[in-house]
Design a protein around this motif. Structure first.
Motif, PDB file in Angstrom:
ATOM      1  N   PRO A  38       0.804  -1.226   0.000  1.00 25.38           N
ATOM      2  CA  PRO A  38       0.000   0.000   0.000  1.00 25.38           C
ATOM      3  C   PRO A  38       0.839   1.279   0.000  1.00 25.38           C
ATOM      4  O   PRO A  38       0.494   2.247  -0.692  1.00 25.38           O
ATOM      5  N   LEU A  39       1.927   1.295   0.763  1.00 27.31           N
ATOM      6  CA  LEU A  39       2.776   2.485   0.774  1.00 27.31           C
ATOM      7  C   LEU A  39       3.506   2.649  -0.551  1.00 27.31           C
ATOM      8  O   LEU A  39       3.708   3.767  -1.027  1.00 27.31           O
ATOM      9  N   ALA A  40       3.895   1.547  -1.173  1.00 29.16           N
ATOM     10  CA  ALA A  40       4.564   1.628  -2.476  1.00 29.16           C
ATOM     11  C   ALA A  40       3.645   2.236  -3.527  1.00 29.16           C
ATOM     12  O   ALA A  40       4.092   2.987  -4.408  1.00 29.16           O
ATOM     13  N   ARG A  41       2.361   1.940  -3.436  1.00 27.26           N
ATOM     14  CA  ARG A  41       1.393   2.530  -4.383  1.00 27.26           C
ATOM     15  C   ARG A  41       1.167   4.006  -4.086  1.00 27.26           C
ATOM     16  O   ARG A  41       0.864   4.791  -4.987  1.00 27.26           O
ATOM     17  N   LYS A  42       1.320   4.405  -2.833  1.00 26.32           N
ATOM     18  CA  LYS A  42       1.019   5.776  -2.423  1.00 26.32           C
ATOM     19  C   LYS A  42       2.177   6.737  -2.693  1.00 26.32           C
ATOM     20  O   LYS A  42       1.960   7.915  -3.012  1.00 26.32           O
ATOM     21  N   ILE A  43       3.417   6.269  -2.549  1.00 24.47           N
ATOM     22  CA  ILE A  43       4.594   7.123  -2.642  1.00 24.47           C
ATOM     23  C   ILE A  43       5.103   7.133  -4.076  1.00 24.47           C
ATOM     24  O   ILE A  43       5.480   6.091  -4.613  1.00 24.47           O
ATOM     25  N   PRO A  44       5.142   8.287  -4.738  1.00 20.48           N
ATOM     26  CA  PRO A  44       5.570   8.329  -6.152  1.00 20.48           C
ATOM     27  C   PRO A  44       6.947   7.719  -6.389  1.00 20.48           C
ATOM     28  O   PRO A  44       7.164   7.031  -7.388  1.00 20.48           O
ATOM     29  N   ALA A  45       7.889   7.975  -5.487  1.00 21.44           N
ATOM     30  CA  ALA A  45       9.246   7.460  -5.665  1.00 21.44           C
ATOM     31  C   ALA A  45       9.415   6.040  -5.143  1.00 21.44           C
ATOM     32  O   ALA A  45      10.490   5.459  -5.273  1.00 21.44           O
ATOM     33  N   GLY A  46       8.380   5.473  -4.528  1.00 20.59           N
ATOM     34  CA  GLY A  46       8.456   4.115  -4.025  1.00 20.59           C
ATOM     35  C   GLY A  46       8.987   4.044  -2.606  1.00 20.59           C
ATOM     36  O   GLY A  46       9.151   5.056  -1.921  1.00 20.59           O
ATOM     37  N   VAL A  47       9.261   2.811  -2.149  1.00 14.82           N
ATOM     38  CA  VAL A  47       9.685   2.585  -0.775  1.00 14.82           C
ATOM     39  C   VAL A  47      10.949   1.739  -0.753  1.00 14.82           C
ATOM     40  O   VAL A  47      11.266   1.019  -1.700  1.00 14.82           O
ATOM     41  N   LEU A  48      11.666   1.858   0.347  1.00 13.31           N
ATOM     42  CA  LEU A  48      12.803   0.994   0.646  1.00 13.31           C
ATOM     43  C   LEU A  48      12.460   0.222   1.906  1.00 13.31           C
ATOM     44  O   LEU A  48      12.315   0.808   2.978  1.00 13.31           O
ATOM     45  N   ALA A  49      12.283  -1.082   1.790  1.00 13.93           N
ATOM     46  CA  ALA A  49      11.963  -1.937   2.933  1.00 13.93           C
ATOM     47  C   ALA A  49      13.255  -2.537   3.479  1.00 13.93           C
ATOM     48  O   ALA A  49      13.905  -3.330   2.805  1.00 13.93           O
ATOM     49  N   VAL A  50      13.639  -2.129   4.682  1.00 14.19           N
ATOM     50  CA  VAL A  50      14.874  -2.603   5.307  1.00 14.19           C
ATOM     51  C   VAL A  50      14.510  -3.603   6.401  1.00 14.19           C
ATOM     52  O   VAL A  50      13.878  -3.233   7.392  1.00 14.19           O
ATOM     53  N   VAL A  51      14.886  -4.848   6.199  1.00 15.55           N
ATOM     54  CA  VAL A  51      14.620  -5.897   7.184  1.00 15.55           C
ATOM     55  C   VAL A  51      15.835  -6.015   8.096  1.00 15.55           C
ATOM     56  O   VAL A  51      16.892  -6.494   7.682  1.00 15.55           O
ATOM     57  N   MET A  52      15.685  -5.547   9.330  1.00  6.96           N
ATOM     58  CA  MET A  52      16.749  -5.640  10.336  1.00  6.96           C
ATOM     59  C   MET A  52      16.567  -6.963  11.079  1.00  6.96           C
ATOM     60  O   MET A  52      15.816  -7.045  12.055  1.00  6.96           O
ATOM     61  N   ASP A  53      17.241  -7.992  10.596  1.00  9.67           N
ATOM     62  CA  ASP A  53      17.072  -9.340  11.141  1.00  9.67           C
ATOM     63  C   ASP A  53      17.351  -9.345  12.646  1.00  9.67           C
ATOM     64  O   ASP A  53      18.424  -8.971  13.097  1.00  9.67           O
ATOM     65  N   GLY A  54      16.344  -9.777  13.425  1.00  8.92           N
ATOM     66  CA  GLY A  54      16.510  -9.888  14.867  1.00  8.92           C
ATOM     67  C   GLY A  54      16.292  -8.615  15.650  1.00  8.92           C
ATOM     68  O   GLY A  54      16.467  -8.600  16.873  1.00  8.92           O
ATOM     69  N   MET A  55      15.887  -7.514  14.991  1.00 12.23           N
ATOM     70  CA  MET A  55      15.702  -6.243  15.703  1.00 12.23           C
ATOM     71  C   MET A  55      14.518  -6.335  16.664  1.00 12.23           C
ATOM     72  O   MET A  55      13.399  -6.613  16.259  1.00 12.23           O
TER      73      MET A  55
END
Length: 358
Positions: A38-55
Motif C-alpha cells: 500500500p505504501l509503495a502505491r502511495k509514494i511516487p518514488a516508491g519505498v525501501l523496505a529494510v529488514v533488520m534481522d533480529g531487531m
C-alpha cells in the motif's frame, strides 16, 4: 516482566492452536500486503523496505533518537490503528519468520527462495517491480553501498527495493561482555541506506522478522537436537513448568508442534552468547514495524507521531531534542495520534532489559 512473559506465551499458544488472532494483529506473513505494497502505491518514488534481522523493540527504541537527530521521523496512519509490530512465526527464528515475511506466506526457506518470493509477490508486483538485496549484496563496508544497490534505490521505475541487514542478529553471536549501543554510527549500512532513500525520495519501512532476549545469567536446560530457545516436541520429554507445548498451522517446526520457554532465563544450547531467540516471550515474538520519512515529507493519510522519552532512559543528563515534526492530515480532520509522552511512566512501570532495552 517475567509474569507478563508467561501470560503472553499462554495467550499466544492458545491463539496459535485455534489460528484465531485479533483483527488488529498483523501476522508477519501479511506485512508485504498490509504495509509495504500500500505504501509503495502511495509514494511516487516508491519505498525501501529494510529488514533488520533480529531487531527487537528495544533496539528500535534506542535507534529512534538518532533517527530523529538525522531528520528521520516515524509516521503512522491517521485513520487506522498504527501497525506497531508484527507477530513472528513460530518458532521465532530467521529460517521460518524471515522467509515468511519476505515471501508473504508461511514458508521455511533460504535466501534464494526469499529473493524469488519477494520479487514475485503479487501485491508488490501490482505496485510495480520489486528487487531484494541480502547482506552480501548490499556492501556498505565503511558506509559505502554496492553500486547495484545504489542504482536500484535511485531507479525511478523500481517501486519497491528490499534490503536485509543482519547486524542485530549477528551481534547476538558475540561475546557476553559485549555491550552494544544502537546508533547509526554503530550501523553504518543503515545510515547509508537511509541517505540513499532520502536522496531518491523514498519512504523507508524498517521491519524485523523477530526480536530477541539478552543473556542475563541464563540457566542451561540441555536437550538433544535443540536450538537455543526451542526444541522438538517429538523427543518424548514433556514441557516443564517454564515451557509450553505449542501447535498450529503457524508453527513451522516439524509436525507443526514444538516446545519453548516462557521465561527469558532458559536456554538449551551450552554456549552462552550475547542473546537468543526462538522462545515465546514478546521480546522474541513481536517484530517492530516503523515507517520512516523526513519530518517535512507529505504522506497522504499519514502523520508524524513524536515520542518524549523519560530522562531515566538515557545515561547522559542532557537529551538531544528531536526536530519539530510537520503533521499532515486530511481536510477537516484533527490528527488521530498525539505526541506520546513516555514521561508519565516510572522506571518501575517500564523495566529495562539490560543496557539496550529502555
Amino acid at each position: 516482566r517475567e509474569q507478563e512473559n508467561r501470560v503472553f506465551a499462554g495467550l499466544l499458544a492458545a491463539a496459535t492452536a485455534t489460528n484465531q488472532f485479533g483483527s488488529n494483529t498483523t501476522l508477519i506473513e501479511h506485512v508485504l500486503d498490509r504495509v509495504v505494497a500500500p505504501l509503495a502505491r502511495k509514494i511516487p518514488a516508491g519505498v525501501l523496505a529494510v529488514v533488520m534481522d533480529g531487531m527487537s523493540w528495544a533496539v528500535l527504541r534506542e535507534l529512534s533518537p538518532d533517527l530523529g537527530r538525522n531528520g528521520c521521523m516515524e509516521w503512522f496512519p491517521i485513520d487506522a490503528a498504527c501497525f506497531g509490530c508484527a507477530l513472528a512465526t513460530l518458532p521465532s527464528v530467521t529460517s521460518f519468520s524471515r522467509a515468511s515475511l519476505l515471501c508473504g506466506t508461511l514458508v521455511s526457506a533460504g535466501q534464494a527462495a526469499e529473493k524469488r518470493g519477494f520479487e514475485e509477490h503479487s501485491g508488490l508486483r501490482a505496485a510495480g517491480r520489486a528487487m531484494l538485496f541480502h547482506k552480501d549484496e548490499i556492501g556498505a563496508s565503511g558506509g559505502d553501498l554496492a553500486e547495484a544497490t545504489r542504482l536500484e534505490i535511485r531507479h525511478p521505475n523500481r517501486k519497491v527495493v528490499g534490503a536485509v541487514v543482519n547486524v542485530v542478529d549477528d551481534s547476538l553471536e558475540g561475546p557476553e561482555q559485549l555491550a552494544i549501543r544502537w546508533t547509526l554510527d554503530q550501523v553504518p549500512v543503515l545510515r547509508a541506506l537511509l541517505s540513499e532513500a532520502r536522496d531518491a525520495g523514498r519512504v523507508v519501512i524498517l521491519l524485523s522478522d523477530h526480536g530477541h532476549v539478552l543473556d542475563h545469567g541464563s540457566k542451561l536446560n540441555r536437550r538433544p537436537d535443540a536450538s537455543d530457545r526451542w526444541r522438538s516436541a517429538s523427543e518424548g520429554l514433556a514441557p516443564s513448568g517454564d515451557e509450553l507445548l505449542v501447535s498450529g498451522v503457524r508453527v513451522l517446526a516439524e509436525g507443526q508442534r514444538f516446545i519453548s520457554p516462557v521465561t527469558e532465563t532458559l536456554r538449551y544450547t551450552p554456549n552462552r552468547r550475547q542473546g537468543y531467540h526462538g522462545g515465546l516471550t514478546p521480546q522474541e515474538c513481536l517484530a517492530p514495524i516503523a515507517v520512516i520519512a523526513p519530518s517535512l515529507a507529505e504522506i497522504d493519510g499519514w502523520q508524524v507521531q513524536d515520542t518524549v522519552p523519560p530522562d531515566w532512559w538515557f545515561e547522559s543528563a542532557e537529551a538531544v531534542p528531536a526536530p519539530t515534526p510537520r503533521v499532515t492530515s486530511r481536510k477537516g480532520r484533527a490528527p488521530a495520534h498525539p505526541v506520546h509522552d513516555y514521561r508519565q511512566y516510572t522506571s518501575g512501570d517500564l523495566p529495562r532489559q539490560g543496557r539496550n532495552n529502555p
